[in-house]
Every structure is written in C-alpha cells, then in structure tokens.
Motif scaffolding. Sequence first.
Motif, PDB file in Angstrom:
ATOM      1  N   ALA A  65       0.857  -1.198   0.000  1.00  0.00           N
ATOM      2  CA  ALA A  65       0.000   0.000   0.000  1.00  0.00           C
ATOM      3  C   ALA A  65       0.887   1.239   0.000  1.00  0.00           C
ATOM      4  CB  ALA A  65      -0.906  -0.004   1.226  1.00  0.00           C
ATOM      5  N   PRO A  66       0.791   2.064  -1.039  1.00  0.00           N
ATOM      6  CA  PRO A  66       1.670   3.233  -1.114  1.00  0.00           C
ATOM      7  C   PRO A  66       1.288   4.308  -0.089  1.00  0.00           C
ATOM      8  CG  PRO A  66       0.075   3.290  -2.892  1.00  0.00           C
ATOM      9  CD  PRO A  66      -0.130   1.986  -2.165  1.00  0.00           C
ATOM     10  N   ILE A  67       2.269   5.106   0.267  1.00  0.00           N
ATOM     11  CA  ILE A  67       2.041   6.253   1.145  1.00  0.00           C
ATOM     12  C   ILE A  67       1.609   7.396   0.242  1.00  0.00           C
ATOM     13  CG2 ILE A  67       3.120   7.899   2.715  1.00  0.00           C
ATOM     14  CD1 ILE A  67       5.060   5.659   3.514  1.00  0.00           C
ATOM     15  N   GLU A  68       0.390   7.874   0.440  1.00  0.00           N
ATOM     16  CA  GLU A  68      -0.166   8.897  -0.441  1.00  0.00           C
ATOM     17  C   GLU A  68       0.446  10.279  -0.193  1.00  0.00           C
ATOM     18  OE1 GLU A  68      -2.205   8.338  -2.977  1.00  0.00           O
ATOM     19  OE2 GLU A  68      -2.195   6.199  -2.520  1.00  0.00           O
ATOM     20  N   GLN A  69       0.474  10.712   1.044  1.00  0.00           N
ATOM     21  CA  GLN A  69       0.970  12.039   1.410  1.00  0.00           C
ATOM     22  C   GLN A  69       2.282  11.854   2.162  1.00  0.00           C
ATOM     23  OE1 GLN A  69      -0.625  15.055   0.868  1.00  0.00           O
ATOM     24  NE2 GLN A  69      -2.193  14.050  -0.335  1.00  0.00           N
ATOM     25  N   ALA A  70       3.374  11.659   1.446  1.00  0.00           N
ATOM     26  CA  ALA A  70       4.654  11.330   2.075  1.00  0.00           C
ATOM     27  C   ALA A  70       5.102  12.402   3.060  1.00  0.00           C
ATOM     28  CB  ALA A  70       5.722  11.112   1.003  1.00  0.00           C
ATOM     29  N   SER A  71       4.971  13.662   2.705  1.00  0.00           N
ATOM     30  CA  SER A  71       5.414  14.740   3.587  1.00  0.00           C
ATOM     31  C   SER A  71       4.616  14.734   4.892  1.00  0.00           C
ATOM     32  CB  SER A  71       5.266  16.085   2.881  1.00  0.00           C
ATOM     33  OG  SER A  71       5.705  17.126   3.725  1.00  0.00           O
ATOM     34  N   ALA A  72       3.309  14.659   4.792  1.00  0.00           N
ATOM     35  CA  ALA A  72       2.460  14.628   5.989  1.00  0.00           C
ATOM     36  C   ALA A  72       2.772  13.392   6.826  1.00  0.00           C
ATOM     37  CB  ALA A  72       0.988  14.641   5.587  1.00  0.00           C
ATOM     38  N   TRP A  73       2.994  12.277   6.182  1.00  0.00           N
ATOM     39  CA  TRP A  73       3.320  11.039   6.885  1.00  0.00           C
ATOM     40  C   TRP A  73       4.613  11.211   7.660  1.00  0.00           C
ATOM     41  CZ3 TRP A  73       7.057   7.419   7.455  1.00  0.00           C
ATOM     42  CH2 TRP A  73       6.690   6.165   7.926  1.00  0.00           C
ATOM     43  N   LEU A  74       5.640  11.774   7.022  1.00  0.00           N
ATOM     44  CA  LEU A  74       6.934  11.969   7.686  1.00  0.00           C
ATOM     45  C   LEU A  74       6.805  12.860   8.915  1.00  0.00           C
ATOM     46  CD1 LEU A  74       9.196  12.420   4.549  1.00  0.00           C
ATOM     47  CD2 LEU A  74       9.424  10.603   6.260  1.00  0.00           C
ATOM     48  N   PHE A  75       6.080  13.959   8.798  1.00  0.00           N
ATOM     49  CA  PHE A  75       5.948  14.886   9.923  1.00  0.00           C
ATOM     50  C   PHE A  75       5.108  14.271  11.050  1.00  0.00           C
ATOM     51  CE2 PHE A  75       7.708  17.747   6.899  1.00  0.00           C
ATOM     52  CZ  PHE A  75       8.406  18.665   7.659  1.00  0.00           C
ATOM     53  N   ARG A  76       4.110  13.478  10.704  1.00  0.00           N
ATOM     54  CA  ARG A  76       3.302  12.823  11.735  1.00  0.00           C
ATOM     55  C   ARG A  76       4.156  11.815  12.508  1.00  0.00           C
ATOM     56  NH1 ARG A  76      -0.666  11.583   8.750  1.00  0.00           N
ATOM     57  NH2 ARG A  76       0.038   9.525   8.144  1.00  0.00           N
ATOM     58  N   VAL A  77       4.964  11.037  11.803  1.00  0.00           N
ATOM     59  CA  VAL A  77       5.834  10.062  12.465  1.00  0.00           C
ATOM     60  C   VAL A  77       6.886  10.787  13.308  1.00  0.00           C
ATOM     61  CG1 VAL A  77       7.551   8.252  12.074  1.00  0.00           C
ATOM     62  CG2 VAL A  77       5.423   8.240  10.771  1.00  0.00           C
ATOM     63  N   ALA A  78       7.439  11.879  12.787  1.00  0.00           N
ATOM     64  CA  ALA A  78       8.425  12.651  13.557  1.00  0.00           C
ATOM     65  C   ALA A  78       7.800  13.175  14.845  1.00  0.00           C
ATOM     66  CB  ALA A  78       8.976  13.805  12.714  1.00  0.00           C
ATOM     67  N   ARG A  79       6.608  13.699  14.741  1.00  0.00           N
ATOM     68  CA  ARG A  79       5.906  14.220  15.930  1.00  0.00           C
ATOM     69  C   ARG A  79       5.702  13.112  16.953  1.00  0.00           C
ATOM     70  NH1 ARG A  79       0.350  14.901  16.930  1.00  0.00           N
ATOM     71  NH2 ARG A  79      -0.032  16.511  18.452  1.00  0.00           N
ATOM     72  N   ASN A  80       5.330  11.925  16.493  1.00  0.00           N
ATOM     73  CA  ASN A  80       5.150  10.800  17.402  1.00  0.00           C
ATOM     74  C   ASN A  80       6.467  10.392  18.060  1.00  0.00           C
ATOM     75  OD1 ASN A  80       2.429  10.738  16.834  1.00  0.00           O
ATOM     76  ND2 ASN A  80       2.608   9.125  15.309  1.00  0.00           N
ATOM     77  N   ARG A  81       7.555  10.412  17.315  1.00  0.00           N
ATOM     78  CA  ARG A  81       8.871  10.069  17.884  1.00  0.00           C
ATOM     79  C   ARG A  81       9.291  11.108  18.925  1.00  0.00           C
ATOM     80  NH1 ARG A  81       7.101   6.736  16.502  1.00  0.00           N
ATOM     81  NH2 ARG A  81       7.417   5.313  14.807  1.00  0.00           N
ATOM     82  N   ILE A  82       9.004  12.365  18.671  1.00  0.00           N
ATOM     83  CA  ILE A  82       9.329  13.427  19.633  1.00  0.00           C
ATOM     84  C   ILE A  82       8.533  13.210  20.921  1.00  0.00           C
ATOM     85  CG2 ILE A  82       9.132  15.911  20.086  1.00  0.00           C
ATOM     86  CD1 ILE A  82       9.678  16.250  16.995  1.00  0.00           C
ATOM     87  N   ILE A  83       7.270  12.878  20.780  1.00  0.00           N
ATOM     88  CA  ILE A  83       6.448  12.597  21.952  1.00  0.00           C
ATOM     89  C   ILE A  83       7.016  11.403  22.712  1.00  0.00           C
ATOM     90  CG2 ILE A  83       4.172  11.778  22.694  1.00  0.00           C
ATOM     91  CD1 ILE A  83       2.999  13.556  20.442  1.00  0.00           C
TER      92      ILE A  83
END
Length: 192
Positions: free
Chosen positions: A61-79
């Motif tokens: 399953a491809p990642i549709e919004q790569a930029s949004a996905w990256l920032f969401r994962v980064a935010r989760n890692r920061i948390i």
Amino acid sequence: METPPPPDPMLERDNDLTATILRERTRLGHFIRRRVRDPSDAEDILQDVFHEFVQAYRLPAPIEQASAWLFRVARNRIIDVFRKRRELPLVEATAEPDDESEYRLDLALPSQDAGPEAAYARSVLLDALQAALDELPANQRDVFVAHELEGRSFKELAGESGVSVNTLLARKRYAVLHLRASLQAVYDELEI
C-alpha cells in the motif's frame, strides 16, 4: 527497430523514495530540532523516521501524502522522547519563588500499564501537550522544554543565554499558565 524495455517499477519506487527523502530532509530536520534540544537525539529521531519511511514505502500500500506522513511520524517520535523523560520531576525551581505552584505544570499522566483506556488518555494528553507547546512563543517554549524536559537549571540557562533568571522564571510561568489552561479542557473531557 527494438522497443526499449519497460521501466523497472522497483527502480522507479526507489527513485521516488530517494527524491522524497532529499526533498524533506532539511525541513523535517528543522522541525525536529525546534522541538528536541539535544542534537544527537534530534538526529536519532530523524534517522528513525526515515528508516520507518523506507520500511513503510516498501509495503504494497503506497504512502499517499509522504510529507504529511513523515511529519506525523516525527511528531510521534518526539512525543516518545518526552515520554521517556517523564520520570523527571515536573518542576523544582532553583530560585525559590513565593508561590511555587505558579511554576509547576503538575501533568499527571495515566500509567502505561493501566490498560487501553489509560493508554488512550495518555496519548490524548501528550498530543494536547504537544499542540499547546507549539502554540507558545519560542522563548517561553524553549525555557519550559529546557527546564522541564531536559532537566536544566535556570542558572545554567541564564548563563548560556545572557537572560536573567527572573526573566526565565517569568517566561516559564507564562508557559505553565498557558499549558494549564490548554490542558484543563482535555482533563475535563477525559474526566481524569
């Protein structure tokens, strides 16, 4: 005349993956460094995000919004980094103010081991905390994060920044007041 072979879909995906990483690396790095003071922690988070991105990109399953996905994962890692540091006391002001409660956030997080409802409440509270931190002016957020999450003293911060301890205390106080107001509605909603 020979027709050229069709393009290799895996090679195209790898090229897309590389292009996305090159395009987003600087912006994502700045995003993380604004929230995580320790450069090695920030770099670790960035590498973890890209590693996870590569793994997810290779799924069917491809990642549709790569930029949004990256920032969401980064935010989760920061948390996650903030969660690991939750054992630190949520404030012991080095200068002893008259009313120490003005300088304390007293964020009570449900235990991670208390079941799915507590895990959900924790997640909601940490998301609300991150959103409230993002709303703060940079000077207030920086003092709060440095003192609360990194465990640095006001004296140390004053020495590095050239800003007086009293000014740093005031900035932290304003940050705490804002965070309390922002998080109160979440606490009320969750009935913690």
